[in-house]
Design a protein around this motif. Structure first.
Motif, PDB file in Angstrom:
ATOM      1  N   ASP A   1      42.881  40.737  34.373  1.00 42.52           N
ATOM      2  CA  ASP A   1      44.226  40.197  34.474  1.00 42.52           C
ATOM      3  C   ASP A   1      44.521  40.061  35.940  1.00 42.52           C
ATOM      4  O   ASP A   1      44.255  40.916  36.868  1.00 42.52           O
ATOM      5  CB  ASP A   1      45.338  41.071  33.798  1.00 42.52           C
TER       6      ASP A   1
ATOM      7  N   ASN B   1      44.402  34.586  28.752  1.00 38.14           N
ATOM      8  CA  ASN B   1      42.922  34.560  28.485  1.00 38.14           C
ATOM      9  C   ASN B   1      42.675  33.589  27.462  1.00 38.14           C
ATOM     10  O   ASN B   1      41.699  32.628  27.590  1.00 38.14           O
ATOM     11  CB  ASN B   1      42.294  35.688  28.663  1.00 38.14           C
TER      12      ASN B   1
ATOM     13  N   ALA C   1      51.740  52.582  44.992  1.00 42.43           N
ATOM     14  CA  ALA C   1      50.214  52.481  44.392  1.00 42.43           C
ATOM     15  C   ALA C   1      50.459  52.375  42.606  1.00 42.43           C
ATOM     16  O   ALA C   1      49.533  51.732  42.146  1.00 42.43           O
ATOM     17  CB  ALA C   1      49.454  53.515  44.956  1.00 42.43           C
TER      18      ALA C   1
ATOM     19  N   PHE D   1      51.223  49.223  41.770  1.00 47.71           N
ATOM     20  CA  PHE D   1      49.955  48.048  42.107  1.00 47.71           C
ATOM     21  C   PHE D   1      48.787  48.350  40.940  1.00 47.71           C
ATOM     22  O   PHE D   1      48.496  47.235  40.581  1.00 47.71           O
ATOM     23  CB  PHE D   1      49.692  48.589  43.403  1.00 47.71           C
ATOM     24  N   PHE D   2      48.573  49.411  40.778  1.00 46.40           N
ATOM     25  CA  PHE D   2      47.459  49.647  39.630  1.00 46.40           C
ATOM     26  C   PHE D   2      47.491  49.358  38.335  1.00 46.40           C
ATOM     27  O   PHE D   2      47.018  49.172  37.489  1.00 46.40           O
ATOM     28  CB  PHE D   2      46.824  51.388  39.967  1.00 46.40           C
TER      29      PHE D   2
ATOM     30  N   ASN E   1      48.471  39.135  29.322  1.00 50.09           N
ATOM     31  CA  ASN E   1      47.359  38.720  29.948  1.00 50.09           C
ATOM     32  C   ASN E   1      46.218  38.191  28.837  1.00 50.09           C
ATOM     33  O   ASN E   1      45.598  37.289  29.051  1.00 50.09           O
ATOM     34  CB  ASN E   1      46.925  39.764  30.903  1.00 50.09           C
TER      35      ASN E   1
ATOM     36  N   GLY F   1      48.482  41.536  39.240  1.00 49.48           N
ATOM     37  CA  GLY F   1      48.785  41.726  40.634  1.00 49.48           C
ATOM     38  C   GLY F   1      47.647  41.733  41.600  1.00 49.48           C
ATOM     39  O   GLY F   1      47.624  42.038  42.895  1.00 49.48           O
TER      40      GLY F   1
ATOM     41  N   GLY G   1      49.262  46.953  37.257  1.00 50.04           N
ATOM     42  CA  GLY G   1      49.294  45.416  37.085  1.00 50.04           C
ATOM     43  C   GLY G   1      50.633  45.051  37.084  1.00 50.04           C
ATOM     44  O   GLY G   1      50.821  43.805  36.395  1.00 50.04           O
TER      45      GLY G   1
ATOM     46  N   PHE H   1      35.804  48.518  34.835  1.00 52.19           N
ATOM     47  CA  PHE H   1      35.000  47.265  35.416  1.00 52.19           C
ATOM     48  C   PHE H   1      34.619  46.408  34.101  1.00 52.19           C
ATOM     49  O   PHE H   1      34.621  45.180  34.224  1.00 52.19           O
ATOM     50  CB  PHE H   1      33.639  47.389  36.291  1.00 52.19           C
ATOM     51  N   PHE H   2      33.845  46.857  33.055  1.00 49.07           N
ATOM     52  CA  PHE H   2      33.340  46.094  32.172  1.00 49.07           C
ATOM     53  C   PHE H   2      34.087  46.161  30.686  1.00 49.07           C
ATOM     54  O   PHE H   2      33.806  45.527  29.983  1.00 49.07           O
ATOM     55  CB  PHE H   2      31.757  46.610  31.987  1.00 49.07           C
TER      56      PHE H   2
ATOM     57  N   LEU I   1      35.805  40.263  36.926  1.00 45.43           N
ATOM     58  CA  LEU I   1      36.051  41.889  37.068  1.00 45.43           C
ATOM     59  C   LEU I   1      37.618  42.211  36.905  1.00 45.43           C
ATOM     60  O   LEU I   1      37.763  43.145  36.408  1.00 45.43           O
ATOM     61  CB  LEU I   1      35.629  42.324  38.297  1.00 45.43           C
TER      62      LEU I   1
END
Lengths: 233, 372
Positions: free
Chosen positions: B265, A221, A122, A125-126, A217, B268, A128, A193-194, B262
């Protein structure tokens, strides 16, 4: 820390490359397609290293399961390696210790070093960075790459690094993935989230962290808007 | 100090070492812990002074520090903590026990945090999903019908119909007459229903946004009576009036767009996003199919056409395609036929069964012409 290889990292930090002078019979192990130039007496052999299980974990850690072995034959010879992303290269001398590497950060290592994946579950996963981190351990040299330049940080007390900027860290450090500290519970959710400043790695204890000066990342973008698009007729 | 009884590899942090850190061989003596570097330098920590901590990247590394933390001896060797406990000193045995207890407590706390995180993430995903479903529906309903028609025309012209258009007026007129009888009972006015009969042995019919409906001769052949085909047509017309095509487009765009927005990236989360989008579209169209069945039945009853034709046709389809395992049904875009038959029966019983007017068509002749 001592080194067994005669090496030089040049053109740093923008587009660093690794030059290794191998003695007769000496070997270096590198990720696939990292080799840029080599002398005629260097022999290349491709194969799984450390057995299928270790290779598979390496594969899950964002590296090729295949590792290329370069051996100097009939005298010394020179090999140069270039990592995939535009950025720097760094050397670390292992003396029975281990370092953890970000996905895809591995470039090359000397004899006596083993690179494999380590299940992070986990936490991975979190962050990234995928479920598996690379772990280099043993005694010898390991070379890893960054996106942008690399900054070495000696951690004392707590230190936070955005997950996208972590290149590597010594395994003596405690590490956990967390939301930015100092926010209220609602603030945490909001920033996640924001705010785009979602998750950070929290390091504590004693050891070094290597931080890269760019994050892939946000770069993607940014570049995304300049991609040519195909018109579907 | 007596010679150590077990040698374990690890490392030392101390400012006197070049670089501040070096690998070492760790030993446990009767009075304390020792570390010997490769160059022979020796560091000692007495059991009295040592402070223990378990941590590191793996969460399994043992750190032994002196009081002012200037010297740290560490190892990841599993044998170390047990050897330490068994070193023969009551003091160190107690310290080890305390350290293990703290470590267990921390492990429980971190597991709880991960679980909380997962639950919150699941809740957030579910919330997004519901918002998108509702949003797509509301957004589509506010658009003018001309958009449906334009999309339908583009789709029709770019589509491979897998067969030639059937020109036989006896067949096309019969199909068109059914549509004409149903059209006045559409819940939304303004749609022009235009049926194309395609000569191909396919048991299918579909509707495009705006009112274009395609029906295959393979489906007409399978029908025993015209009410069955009328049932299928009513179902397809309901897809049009309920604007399911546009809703699907809207929610596909919405899910992938929102998820990208949201997640930021997508490294994952890419897989998760795709799974979410897929399951959403799938469930949505199942909802659409059921909705079209119910609306179709309503239109049939309003047009005084026996709605049991639709039910009969699903029975035929189940008979023809009965070898499809039920387990696949949940993931397929069309709901399980049995479910649909049941749902139609339920809604049908609530409607009045009196006063149906048969479709005055020579069905045998139509089937004969289609078979030609």
């Amino acid at each position: 820390m001592t080194s067994t290889l005669d090496f030089e990292i040049f053109q740093s930090p923008d587009f660093g490359m690794l030059r290794v002078q191998l003695e007769d019979g000496q070997q270096i192990f590198a990720e696939t397609s990292a080799m840029a130039t080599m002398d005629g007496n260097i022999k290349l052999k491709a194969g799984l290293k450390g057995g299928l299980g270790k290779s598979l974990m390496r594969g899950l850690g964002g590296e090729s399961m295949i590792v290329n072995t370069f051996t100097a034959q009939n005298g010394s010879g020179e090999v140069t390696f270039a990592p995939g992303p535009p950025g720097d290269l760094l050397h670390y001398g292992l003396d029975g210790s281990s370092i953890m590497l970000q996905r895809g950060a591995f470039v090359a290592h000397s004899d006596g070093v083993e690179v494999t994946g380590k299940w992070e579950g986990a936490k991975g996963f979190f962050s990234g960075e995928g479920l598996v981190l690379l772990k280099a351990s043993g005694t010898g040299d390991v070379f890893f790459n960054s996106f942008g330049a690399i900054i070495e940080v000696e951690v004392a007390d707590d230190y936070y690094v955005d997950t996208g900027y972590v290149v590597a860290f010594e395994d003596t450090l405690n590490y956990s993935v967390t939301v930015l500290p100092g926010l209220s519970r609602g603030g945490k959710v909001k920033s996640f989230f924001f705010g785009g400043e979602g998750l950070v790695c929290k390091f504590s204890g004693q050891g070094k962290v290597w931080v890269q000066t760019r994050n892939v990342n946000p770069f993607l973008n940014w570049a995304h808007w300049y991609r040519p698009t195909k018109n579907k007729g | 100090m007596k010679s150590t009884n077990s040698i374990i590899s690890g490392g030392v942090f101390n400012d006197s070492i070049e670089g501040g850190r070096a690998g070492a061989e760790i030993g446990i003596g009767p009075q304390g812990i020792s570390a010997i570097l490769a160059d022979g330098t020796r560091f000692d920590l007495s059991f009295e002074a040592v402070e223990l901590e378990i941590g590191g990247a793996s969460g399994k590394m043992v750190f032994c520090r002196n009081e002012d933390k200037t010297l740290t001896i560490f190892t990841e060797d599993k044998r170390f903590i047990h050897s330490l406990s068994a070193a023969g000193s009551m003091l160190i045995e107690q310290k080890v026990a305390e350290c293990l207890k703290t470590n267990r407590k921390r492990g429980r706390k971190s597991r709880r945090n991960v679980l909380t995180g997962l639950v919150l993430l699941a809740l957030a995903c579910w919330g997004i999903y519901e918002v998108v479903l509702y949003g797509a529906r509301a957004a589509v309903n506010s658009l003018p019908i001309s958009i449906d028609q334009q999309i339908g025309e583009v789709a029709m012209s770019s589509m491979d119909l897998q067969g030639g258009v059937l020109e036989d007026p006896v067949v096309t007129d019969a199909i068109q007459s059914m549509v004409a009888r149903l059209a006045p009972h559409a819940s939304v006015s303004g749609f022009e229903f235009d049926v194309t009969v395609v000569d191909a042995d396919i048991l299918n019919a579909f509707a495009l946004p705006g009112g274009k409906i395609v029906i295959y001769t393979g489906l007409i052949k399978e029908a025993n009576r015209p009410e069955q085909v009328a049932g299928v047509l009513a179902h397809e017309m309901a897809h049009v009036t309920k604007r399911h095509g546009l809703q699907r487009i809207g929610q596909t765009l919405g899910i992938s767009g929102l998820a990208t927005l949201l997640a930021g990236d997508l490294g994952g989360l890419a897989v998760l996003t795709e799974l979410l989008a897929f399951s959403t579209i799938n469930k949505y169209s199942r909802t659409h199919e059921t909705e079209a069945d119910l609306e179709g039945v309503r239109m049939l009853v309003a047009a005084k056409i026996d709605p049991s034709g639709l039910e009969e046709f699903f029975e035929i389809m189940q008979h023809e395609h009965g070898d499809v395992p039920a387990a696949i049904a949940w993931i397929s875009t069309h709901p399980d036929h049995e479910d649909r038959i049941r749902e139609i029966q339920n809604s049908f019983q609530e409607e009045t069964t009196a006063g149906f007017e048969p479709l005055h068509l020579d069905w045998d002749e139509i089937v004969k012409r289609v078979n030609r």
